[in-house]
Motif scaffolding. Structure first.
Motif, PDB file in Angstrom:
ATOM      1  N   ASP A  68      27.756  28.030  53.510  1.00 35.69           N
ATOM      2  CA  ASP A  68      28.422  28.794  53.714  1.00 35.69           C
ATOM      3  C   ASP A  68      30.056  28.312  54.317  1.00 35.69           C
ATOM      4  O   ASP A  68      31.143  28.400  55.239  1.00 35.69           O
ATOM      5  N   ARG A  69      29.480  26.965  55.103  1.00 38.92           N
ATOM      6  CA  ARG A  69      30.855  26.801  55.307  1.00 38.92           C
ATOM      7  C   ARG A  69      32.080  26.580  54.536  1.00 38.92           C
ATOM      8  O   ARG A  69      33.585  26.526  55.174  1.00 38.92           O
ATOM      9  N   GLN A  71      32.832  28.869  52.638  1.00 36.67           N
ATOM     10  CA  GLN A  71      33.012  30.301  52.536  1.00 36.67           C
ATOM     11  C   GLN A  71      34.205  30.886  53.465  1.00 36.67           C
ATOM     12  O   GLN A  71      35.338  31.159  53.899  1.00 36.67           O
ATOM     13  N   GLU A  72      33.597  30.010  54.726  1.00 35.32           N
ATOM     14  CA  GLU A  72      34.612  30.197  56.191  1.00 35.32           C
ATOM     15  C   GLU A  72      35.743  29.625  56.188  1.00 35.32           C
ATOM     16  O   GLU A  72      36.921  30.175  56.638  1.00 35.32           O
ATOM     17  N   THR A  73      35.738  28.366  55.167  1.00 32.87           N
ATOM     18  CA  THR A  73      37.510  27.594  55.122  1.00 32.87           C
ATOM     19  C   THR A  73      38.169  28.836  54.226  1.00 32.87           C
ATOM     20  O   THR A  73      39.298  28.801  54.634  1.00 32.87           O
ATOM     21  N   GLN A  75      37.605  31.940  53.717  1.00 32.47           N
ATOM     22  CA  GLN A  75      38.545  33.303  54.782  1.00 32.47           C
ATOM     23  C   GLN A  75      39.532  32.767  55.475  1.00 32.47           C
ATOM     24  O   GLN A  75      40.035  33.259  55.813  1.00 32.47           O
ATOM     25  N   ARG A  76      39.610  31.930  56.128  1.00 27.62           N
ATOM     26  CA  ARG A  76      40.518  31.294  56.912  1.00 27.62           C
ATOM     27  C   ARG A  76      41.695  31.495  56.598  1.00 27.62           C
ATOM     28  O   ARG A  76      42.936  31.574  56.868  1.00 27.62           O
ATOM     29  N   THR A  97      35.094  21.650  54.858  1.00 29.23           N
ATOM     30  CA  THR A  97      34.812  22.676  56.201  1.00 29.23           C
ATOM     31  C   THR A  97      36.481  22.228  56.546  1.00 29.23           C
ATOM     32  O   THR A  97      37.062  21.793  56.318  1.00 29.23           O
TER      33      THR A  97
END
Length: 128
Positions: A68-69, A71-73, A75-76, A97
């Motif tokens: 998930d981390r 994926q967050e990276t 997306q950003r 991350t």
């Protein structure tokens, strides 16, 4: 509906059941073949089976897809002009991350394969 059991045993499946199964298989095949959404892990499996990925690369990339981390990276990063899914995946393999990416210098970001000075600068500006 009259069961077709010929007087003994369990009734035979009706015509609806006999038609439903092949139609379900056909629908599944069609959906998988003609939809734009593919499962990234399935794609990685196919690449591994084809010999395009080593076991270590396969494991690392599957972990990246499930993290998930990361994926967050990604997306950003994809909010920055000029960075799409492929580029974000390459960067997220190196910096899993957002904190790791924030701590990286422009030079460290630029050292990632395929990242030039302008993209590195845009990333730094976006995260500062």
């Amino acid at each position: 509906m009259i069961p077709l059991n010929h007087g003994f045993g369990e009734p035979e499946p009706g015509l609806g059941v006999l038609l439903a199964f092949p139609l379900l298989l056909l629908y599944s095949w069609f959906e998988k073949r003609y939809t734009d959404e593919t499962d990234p892990v399935d794609d990685l499996r196919d690449q591994y089976v084809a010999g395009d990925l080593t076991p270590e690369e396969f494991e690392d990339r599957v972990a990246l897809e499930l993290d998930d981390r990361a994926q967050e990276t990604r997306q950003r990063l994809e909010c920055i002009d000029g960075i799409g899914p492929d580029t974000s995946a390459i960067i997220a393999r190196r910096f899993r991350t957002l904190d790791e990416l924030r701590e990286a210098s422009r030079e460290e970001i630029k050292d990632v394969h395929g990242i030039g000075p302008s993209t590195s600068k845009a990333i730094r500006q976006s995260l500062d």
